[in-house]
Design a protein around this motif. Structure first.
Motif, PDB file in Angstrom:
ATOM      1  N   ASP A  97      41.570  -4.392  -9.197  1.00  0.00           N
ATOM      2  CA  ASP A  97      41.754  -5.684  -9.952  1.00  0.00           C
ATOM      3  C   ASP A  97      40.905  -6.654  -9.704  1.00  0.00           C
ATOM      4  OD1 ASP A  97      43.266  -3.967 -11.377  1.00  0.00           O
ATOM      5  OD2 ASP A  97      45.179  -4.685 -10.899  1.00  0.00           O
ATOM      6  N   ASP A  98      40.489  -6.956  -8.340  1.00  0.00           N
ATOM      7  CA  ASP A  98      39.843  -8.171  -7.907  1.00  0.00           C
ATOM      8  C   ASP A  98      38.475  -8.069  -7.740  1.00  0.00           C
ATOM      9  OD1 ASP A  98      40.188  -6.517  -5.788  1.00  0.00           O
ATOM     10  OD2 ASP A  98      40.925  -8.193  -4.318  1.00  0.00           O
ATOM     11  N   GLY A  99      37.808  -6.990  -8.238  1.00  0.00           N
ATOM     12  CA  GLY A  99      36.424  -6.536  -8.256  1.00  0.00           C
ATOM     13  C   GLY A  99      36.179  -5.985  -7.016  1.00  0.00           C
ATOM     14  N   THR A 100      37.138  -5.762  -5.980  1.00  0.00           N
ATOM     15  CA  THR A 100      36.879  -5.132  -4.609  1.00  0.00           C
ATOM     16  C   THR A 100      36.951  -3.637  -5.035  1.00  0.00           C
ATOM     17  OG1 THR A 100      38.940  -5.349  -3.807  1.00  0.00           O
ATOM     18  CG2 THR A 100      37.407  -6.920  -3.313  1.00  0.00           C
ATOM     19  N   TYR A 101      36.796  -2.781  -3.689  1.00  0.00           N
ATOM     20  CA  TYR A 101      36.939  -1.265  -3.881  1.00  0.00           C
ATOM     21  C   TYR A 101      37.977  -0.737  -2.925  1.00  0.00           C
ATOM     22  CZ  TYR A 101      32.811  -1.660  -6.908  1.00  0.00           C
ATOM     23  OH  TYR A 101      32.043  -2.264  -7.892  1.00  0.00           O
ATOM     24  N   GLN A 102      38.238   0.491  -3.120  1.00  0.00           N
ATOM     25  CA  GLN A 102      38.989   1.135  -2.151  1.00  0.00           C
ATOM     26  C   GLN A 102      38.633   3.002  -2.258  1.00  0.00           C
ATOM     27  OE1 GLN A 102      43.268   3.083  -3.676  1.00  0.00           O
ATOM     28  NE2 GLN A 102      42.927   1.287  -5.009  1.00  0.00           N
ATOM     29  N   LEU A 103      38.964   3.258  -1.031  1.00  0.00           N
ATOM     30  CA  LEU A 103      38.553   4.525  -0.817  1.00  0.00           C
ATOM     31  C   LEU A 103      39.763   5.278   0.271  1.00  0.00           C
ATOM     32  CD1 LEU A 103      36.976   6.995  -0.723  1.00  0.00           C
ATOM     33  CD2 LEU A 103      35.564   6.047   0.949  1.00  0.00           C
ATOM     34  N   ARG A 104      40.210   6.425  -0.148  1.00  0.00           N
ATOM     35  CA  ARG A 104      41.023   7.240   0.752  1.00  0.00           C
ATOM     36  C   ARG A 104      40.682   8.589   0.997  1.00  0.00           C
ATOM     37  NH1 ARG A 104      47.089   6.861  -1.180  1.00  0.00           N
ATOM     38  NH2 ARG A 104      46.462   4.992  -1.897  1.00  0.00           N
ATOM     39  N   LYS A 105      40.986   9.148   2.053  1.00  0.00           N
ATOM     40  CA  LYS A 105      40.529  10.551   2.604  1.00  0.00           C
ATOM     41  C   LYS A 105      42.021  11.048   3.069  1.00  0.00           C
ATOM     42  CE  LYS A 105      35.648  10.423   2.732  1.00  0.00           C
ATOM     43  NZ  LYS A 105      34.638  11.076   3.760  1.00  0.00           N
ATOM     44  N   SER A 106      42.232  12.187   3.008  1.00  0.00           N
ATOM     45  CA  SER A 106      43.518  12.968   3.675  1.00  0.00           C
ATOM     46  C   SER A 106      43.188  14.145   3.981  1.00  0.00           C
ATOM     47  CB  SER A 106      44.509  12.979   2.539  1.00  0.00           C
ATOM     48  OG  SER A 106      44.707  11.961   1.987  1.00  0.00           O
ATOM     49  N   VAL A 107      43.879  14.617   5.029  1.00  0.00           N
ATOM     50  CA  VAL A 107      43.975  15.852   5.629  1.00  0.00           C
ATOM     51  C   VAL A 107      45.208  16.375   5.933  1.00  0.00           C
ATOM     52  CG1 VAL A 107      43.559  15.391   7.908  1.00  0.00           C
ATOM     53  CG2 VAL A 107      42.720  17.565   7.288  1.00  0.00           C
ATOM     54  N   GLU A 108      45.311  17.946   5.778  1.00  0.00           N
ATOM     55  CA  GLU A 108      46.817  18.563   6.157  1.00  0.00           C
ATOM     56  C   GLU A 108      46.807  18.810   7.819  1.00  0.00           C
ATOM     57  OE1 GLU A 108      48.070  21.528   3.518  1.00  0.00           O
ATOM     58  OE2 GLU A 108      49.347  20.339   2.263  1.00  0.00           O
ATOM     59  N   ILE A 109      47.720  18.383   8.639  1.00  0.00           N
ATOM     60  CA  ILE A 109      47.915  18.693   9.817  1.00  0.00           C
ATOM     61  C   ILE A 109      49.342  19.274  10.142  1.00  0.00           C
ATOM     62  CG2 ILE A 109      46.488  16.967  10.544  1.00  0.00           C
ATOM     63  CD1 ILE A 109      48.797  15.290  11.257  1.00  0.00           C
ATOM     64  N   GLN A 110      49.597  20.092  11.185  1.00  0.00           N
ATOM     65  CA  GLN A 110      50.775  20.369  11.694  1.00  0.00           C
ATOM     66  C   GLN A 110      51.707  19.263  12.068  1.00  0.00           C
ATOM     67  OE1 GLN A 110      51.695  23.893  11.222  1.00  0.00           O
ATOM     68  NE2 GLN A 110      49.916  24.495  10.731  1.00  0.00           N
ATOM     69  N   GLU A 111      52.961  19.582  11.558  1.00  0.00           N
ATOM     70  CA  GLU A 111      53.967  18.511  11.971  1.00  0.00           C
ATOM     71  C   GLU A 111      54.056  18.315  13.337  1.00  0.00           C
ATOM     72  OE1 GLU A 111      58.495  16.781  10.360  1.00  0.00           O
ATOM     73  OE2 GLU A 111      57.674  18.739   9.976  1.00  0.00           O
ATOM     74  N   GLU A 112      54.254  19.536  14.092  1.00  0.00           N
ATOM     75  CA  GLU A 112      54.656  19.425  15.487  1.00  0.00           C
ATOM     76  C   GLU A 112      53.470  19.486  16.344  1.00  0.00           C
ATOM     77  OE1 GLU A 112      57.493  19.174  16.142  1.00  0.00           O
ATOM     78  OE2 GLU A 112      58.442  19.211  14.113  1.00  0.00           O
ATOM     79  N   GLU A 113      52.253  19.187  15.753  1.00  0.00           N
ATOM     80  CA  GLU A 113      50.848  19.318  16.651  1.00  0.00           C
ATOM     81  C   GLU A 113      50.737  17.959  17.618  1.00  0.00           C
ATOM     82  OE1 GLU A 113      46.074  19.843  16.121  1.00  0.00           O
ATOM     83  OE2 GLU A 113      47.602  19.538  14.515  1.00  0.00           O
ATOM     84  N   ALA A 114      50.666  18.158  18.696  1.00  0.00           N
ATOM     85  CA  ALA A 114      50.591  17.093  19.671  1.00  0.00           C
ATOM     86  C   ALA A 114      48.995  16.711  19.990  1.00  0.00           C
ATOM     87  CB  ALA A 114      51.011  17.352  21.117  1.00  0.00           C
ATOM     88  N   ALA A 115      48.604  15.780  19.009  1.00  0.00           N
ATOM     89  CA  ALA A 115      47.164  15.458  18.908  1.00  0.00           C
ATOM     90  C   ALA A 115      46.959  14.056  18.187  1.00  0.00           C
ATOM     91  CB  ALA A 115      46.414  16.374  17.751  1.00  0.00           C
ATOM     92  N   ASP A 116      46.005  13.525  19.142  1.00  0.00           N
ATOM     93  CA  ASP A 116      45.749  12.146  18.600  1.00  0.00           C
ATOM     94  C   ASP A 116      44.655  12.093  17.489  1.00  0.00           C
ATOM     95  OD1 ASP A 116      47.057  11.136  20.711  1.00  0.00           O
ATOM     96  OD2 ASP A 116      45.432  11.290  22.078  1.00  0.00           O
ATOM     97  N   TYR A 117      45.190  11.557  16.364  1.00  0.00           N
ATOM     98  CA  TYR A 117      44.290  11.298  15.186  1.00  0.00           C
ATOM     99  C   TYR A 117      43.905   9.521  15.050  1.00  0.00           C
ATOM    100  CZ  TYR A 117      45.336  16.190  13.641  1.00  0.00           C
ATOM    101  OH  TYR A 117      45.441  17.639  13.709  1.00  0.00           O
ATOM    102  N   ASP A 118      42.755   9.709  14.526  1.00  0.00           N
ATOM    103  CA  ASP A 118      42.386   8.144  13.883  1.00  0.00           C
ATOM    104  C   ASP A 118      41.592   8.110  12.860  1.00  0.00           C
ATOM    105  OD1 ASP A 118      39.783   8.196  14.915  1.00  0.00           O
ATOM    106  OD2 ASP A 118      40.234   8.175  16.679  1.00  0.00           O
ATOM    107  N   CYS A 119      41.331   6.901  12.285  1.00  0.00           N
ATOM    108  CA  CYS A 119      40.627   6.712  11.125  1.00  0.00           C
ATOM    109  C   CYS A 119      39.334   5.877  11.687  1.00  0.00           C
ATOM    110  CB  CYS A 119      41.408   5.961   9.984  1.00  0.00           C
ATOM    111  SG  CYS A 119      40.286   5.617   8.437  1.00  0.00           S
ATOM    112  N   TYR A 120      38.380   6.273  11.261  1.00  0.00           N
ATOM    113  CA  TYR A 120      37.242   5.378  11.629  1.00  0.00           C
ATOM    114  C   TYR A 120      36.371   4.957  10.367  1.00  0.00           C
ATOM    115  CZ  TYR A 120      32.124   4.889  13.360  1.00  0.00           C
ATOM    116  OH  TYR A 120      30.980   4.564  13.529  1.00  0.00           O
ATOM    117  N   VAL A 121      36.062   3.841  10.123  1.00  0.00           N
ATOM    118  CA  VAL A 121      35.551   2.792   9.204  1.00  0.00           C
ATOM    119  C   VAL A 121      34.283   2.337   9.361  1.00  0.00           C
ATOM    120  CG1 VAL A 121      35.953   1.354   7.143  1.00  0.00           C
ATOM    121  CG2 VAL A 121      37.999   3.260   7.780  1.00  0.00           C
ATOM    122  N   ASN A 122      33.424   2.454   8.651  1.00  0.00           N
ATOM    123  CA  ASN A 122      32.213   1.608   8.879  1.00  0.00           C
ATOM    124  C   ASN A 122      31.772   0.836   7.440  1.00  0.00           C
ATOM    125  OD1 ASN A 122      30.262   0.369  10.081  1.00  0.00           O
ATOM    126  ND2 ASN A 122      28.792   2.106  10.337  1.00  0.00           N
TER     127      ASN A 122
END
Length: 210
Positions: A97-122
């Motif tokens: 509403d203020d003239g800026t923008y937004q973007l989202r990305k999603s992925v399905e992962i296993q609930e019990e999976e022991a992994a490190d996930y992060d979000c890289y934004v440039n």
């Protein structure tokens, strides 16, 4: 001084109100246009929710919002390795509403999976990319567990009440107010009448005459 009529006063007040509203719209447009001359850095969030298609999976989402201009790079990474784009679901760049923008990305992962996930934004508004680590938590998993427990307890309560009422004979009691009549195939016929649940009346009818 000429006395102003009530109708004229009301008309003048309405005009001032309209002009004020119109001026606020112009100021809002000018504010957005002024902001568009500058860049705005993104606000980055990483969170996970229960998958709506698979109860054993989570929907991991990276959201970048409040940035300008609209060109944005987002990557979801596992152990610092970018996941393939064909595995991701993207909302596409959308305006705020203020003239800026937004973007989202999603992925399905296993609930019990022991992994490190992060979000890289440039983005052009920042000197170095933003890397937001997922904390491994699920925002709505606890609430769904509570709902499941409450449903289980409700079913158990209904079962206990049903068992108690059945044991007391309040439910499941046969209605025996109407007689059941059975005739035998011989010369002598028997009429069996159940007038109540506690007594049976047998009536023998001799059809042989004297």
């Amino acid at each position: 001084m000429k006395e102003m009529k009530e109708s004229e006063w009301k008309e003048g007040a309405d005009k001032l109100k309209y002009d004020g509203h119109h001026l606020n719209k112009i100021l809002d447009i000018q504010t957005k246009a002024f902001r568009h001359d500058e860049s705005a850095p993104p606000d980055v969030h990483v969170f996970a929710k229960k998958s709506v298609t698979d109860s054993k999976k989570l929907n991991l989402t990276c959201l970048a919002t409040g940035f300008y201009p609209k060109d944005m790079e987002i990557k979801l990474r596992k152990f610092t390795t970018s996941l393939p784009e064909h595995l991701l679901r993207s909302s596409g760049v959308r305006p705020n509403d203020d003239g800026t923008y937004q973007l989202r990305k999603s992925v399905e992962i296993q609930e019990e999976e022991a992994a490190d996930y992060d979000c890289y934004v440039n983005h052009s508004s920042i000197n170095t990319p933003v890397i937001k680590q997922w904390d491994g938590k699920c925002s709505d998993c606890q609430s769904r567990l509570i709902v499941g427990v409450m449903c289980f307890l409700l079913v158990m309560l209904v079962g206990v009440i049903f068992f108690f009422l059945k044991k007391k004979g309040i439910i499941g009691k046969r209605d025996n107010h109407h007689p059941n009549v059975i005739f035998s195939n011989g010369r002598e016929s028997t009429c069996l009448s159940n007038w109540s649940s506690t007594e049976n009346v047998n009536v023998n009818i001799n059809l042989t005459g004297s």
